[in-house]
Design a protein around this motif. Structure first.
Motif, short mmCIF file in Angstrom:
data_model
loop_
_atom_site.label_atom_id
_atom_site.label_comp_id
_atom_site.label_asym_id
_atom_site.label_seq_id
_atom_site.Cartn_x
_atom_site.Cartn_y
_atom_site.Cartn_z
N PRO A 1 0.82 -1.22 0.00
CA PRO A 1 0.00 0.00 0.00
C PRO A 1 0.85 1.26 0.00
N GLU A 2 0.24 2.35 -0.44
CA GLU A 2 0.94 3.62 -0.52
C GLU A 2 1.42 4.09 0.85
N ARG A 3 0.65 3.80 1.88
CA ARG A 3 1.04 4.21 3.24
C ARG A 3 2.39 3.59 3.62
N PHE A 4 2.58 2.31 3.30
CA PHE A 4 3.85 1.66 3.64
C PHE A 4 4.98 2.22 2.78
N ARG A 5 4.70 2.55 1.54
CA ARG A 5 5.73 3.12 0.67
C ARG A 5 6.23 4.45 1.23
N ARG A 6 5.31 5.28 1.72
CA ARG A 6 5.72 6.55 2.31
C ARG A 6 6.52 6.33 3.59
N HIS A 7 6.12 5.29 4.35
CA HIS A 7 6.85 4.97 5.58
C HIS A 7 8.28 4.54 5.25
N VAL A 8 8.44 3.76 4.21
CA VAL A 8 9.77 3.32 3.77
C VAL A 8 10.64 4.52 3.41
N GLU A 9 10.09 5.46 2.66
CA GLU A 9 10.86 6.64 2.26
C GLU A 9 11.31 7.44 3.47
N ASP A 10 10.44 7.56 4.46
CA ASP A 10 10.82 8.30 5.67
C ASP A 10 11.94 7.57 6.43
N LYS A 11 11.83 6.26 6.55
CA LYS A 11 12.81 5.49 7.32
C LYS A 11 14.16 5.45 6.62
N LEU A 12 14.16 5.52 5.30
CA LEU A 12 15.42 5.42 4.56
C LEU A 12 16.12 6.76 4.40
N ALA A 13 15.60 7.79 5.01
CA ALA A 13 16.24 9.11 4.90
C ALA A 13 17.67 9.08 5.43
N LYS A 14 17.93 8.26 6.47
CA LYS A 14 19.26 8.21 7.07
C LYS A 14 20.29 7.56 6.13
N VAL A 15 19.81 6.84 5.11
CA VAL A 15 20.74 6.20 4.17
C VAL A 15 21.56 7.26 3.43
N THR A 16 20.93 8.36 3.07
CA THR A 16 21.65 9.40 2.34
C THR A 16 22.75 10.03 3.18
N GLN A 17 22.60 9.97 4.50
CA GLN A 17 23.63 10.52 5.38
C GLN A 17 24.87 9.63 5.40
N LEU A 18 24.64 8.31 5.40
CA LEU A 18 25.76 7.37 5.45
C LEU A 18 26.29 7.00 4.07
N ALA A 19 25.45 7.14 3.05
CA ALA A 19 25.86 6.79 1.68
C ALA A 19 25.42 7.91 0.74
N PRO A 20 26.08 9.06 0.78
CA PRO A 20 25.65 10.21 -0.03
C PRO A 20 25.71 9.96 -1.54
N LEU A 21 26.50 8.96 -1.96
CA LEU A 21 26.61 8.66 -3.39
C LEU A 21 25.65 7.57 -3.84
N ALA A 22 24.79 7.11 -2.94
CA ALA A 22 23.83 6.06 -3.29
C ALA A 22 22.89 6.57 -4.38
#
Length: 217
Positions: free
Chosen positions: A13-34
């Motif tokens: 569902p779209e709700r879970f997709r939005r939740h995933v995007e919020d939770k993965l925000a920290k990935v850009t901090q640890l892997a800025p070239l991802a």
């Protein structure tokens, strides 16, 4: 950074997709070239596996080795949290690796076991003679009339040192990794053993078109 969420045997569902995007925000901090994160959600219909019926697999793709983590729980939100914790740990390890490449391992020969690396493409049923041509392409076929199913998958493989192969194995969370040894030009495999020891197995053949490092110097 692109985030691609896909469901296997389940709707996402779209709700879970939005939740995933919020939770993965920290990935850009640890892997800025991802460049991309693949998120695969799998539902297990077997009632005996109700405690782990939801599985979430995360794969970070950037310039360099693939970093992967997966976890299972009785609901997909819990599985996502567990998988992200593992992913963050491996991303930090990768960041630290870039700062200091000097690491040592204890090596010993072990027996070969099948290895299935990161899932890039959903496998499709195929005949045993099917040729794989694209990186990440996968097929499955049944062995005659038996219940045995054989899965084939193609992966690109740049030559690596043993040290780099162990490093990439840890980043995808497996206990086995296939690679071409940069020093000897032989097909090789590294394995996890007990404690902080690893094993290496090599075939007594060299890959066509490659020369061992000793012959290049």
């Amino acid at each position: 950074m692109e985030i691609v969420v896909a469901g296997r045997h389940t709707e996402v569902p779209e709700r879970f997709r939005r939740h995933v995007e919020d939770k993965l925000a920290k990935v850009t901090q640890l892997a800025p070239l991802a460049q991309r994160v693949d998120v695969e959600v799998t539902h297990e219909n077997n009632p005996k596996l109700s405690d782990v019926r939801e599985r979430v697999e995360l794969t970070v793709r950037a310039k360099g080795p693939v970093i992967r983590a997966e976890a299972a729980a009785d609901d997909r939100y819990g599985a996502l949290d567990l998988a992200i914790d593992k992913l963050v740990e491996r991303l930090r390890r990768s960041r630290d690796r870039r700062k200091d490449h000097r690491r040592s391992y204890v090596l010993a020969p072990v027996d070969v076991r099948p290895y299935d690396a990161v899932k890039d493409v959903e496998p499709e049923p195929a005949e045993p003679s099917t040729s794989l041509v694209a990186d990440g392409e996968a097929v499955e076929h049944q062995l005659g009339d038996s219940p045995v199913v054989i899965r084939q998958k193609l992966h690109s493989a740049d030559p690596l040192t043993v040290d780099d192969a162990i490093y990439e194995m840890e980043l995808v969370g497996h206990d086995f990794f296939l690679f071409i040894d940069k020093e000897s030009a032989r097909p090789s495999a590294v394995y996890k053993r007990k404690g902080w020891t690893y094993g290496v197995v090599q075939l007594d053949q060299q890959c066509e078109g490659l020369l061992p490092v000793s012959e290049l110097t």
